[in-house]
Motif scaffolding. Structure first.
Motif: not given
Length: 199
Positions: A169, A140-144, A173-177
């Motif tokens: 990830l 779902a994360q769009t800024d990858i 966690d639910s978002l990549w850093t």
């Protein structure tokens, strides 16, 4: 004193020995010790004596193999990235196909890994996808950013690299850093790998 030179045994194999092609695109050793070789004309398993080849004849969606991974929670089950054919799962000799898109271009798989929970991660030019319990969905994360390289570590984390960016990830966690890297001049990440200790 000078270090004594070491002799590292090596051998060369080609189509004359049973490989389906001399163009090697990926290598993987499974939990049973077999060596799997991805080529542009099929997938081969080497048992130390001979090659056994898997292709569209055996059910693969495409013979151009880009990446190979094994499920840590289901040893012996392989996940195969292909060009134009999506991701193939080989489980007990049966091939299942997972396609992210409806055309050849969207089914070009750059990289495939399986994390410690058994989730399969696959990258394409059009995004990042997961396969859980036989269901494929887009992350779902769009800024990858567009990335071509994936790595799953023993601590459950998954790493994603492309161009000059590295992301991580962690299991909870639910978002990549984003991971800070030393500045480079026009450099880009071409590959990532884990060390012998699994980190």
């Amino acid at each position: 004193p000078r270090a004594a030179s070491q002799y590292i045994p090596s051998a060369s194999y080609s189509t004359q020995d049973g490989l389906p092609s001399n163009t090697i695109l990926s290598l993987f050793q499974d939990a049973g010790g077999y060596l799997w070789i991805g080529t542009n004309n099929g997938l081969s398993r080497y048992d130390g004596a001979q090659f056994t080849t898997f292709s569209t004849v055996q059910g693969l969606s495409n013979n151009w193999i880009t990446d190979i991974a094994e499920s840590p929670v289901e040893p012996g089950t392989l996940w195969i990235g292909t060009i134009a054919g999506g991701v193939n799962r080989i489980r007990k000799g049966v091939v299942s196909v997972f396609r992210p898109g409806g055309d050849d271009a969207s089914n070009n798989i750059s990289s495939v890994v399986v994390d410690t929970s058994g989730t399969v991660w696959a990258t394409t030019f059009f995004g990042l996808f997961t396969i859980r319990d036989g269901h494929l969905e887009r992350f779902a994360q769009t800024d990858i950013p567009h990335a071509e390289h994936l790595l799953a570590l023993d601590d459950g984390s998954v790493w994603l690299a492309g161009d000059d960016q590295l992301l991580c990830l962690h299991p909870n966690d639910s978002l990549w850093t984003s991971v800070m890297l030393p500045p480079t001049r026009g450099g880009r990440i071409t590959e990532i790998a884990k060390c012998e200790s699994g980190g």
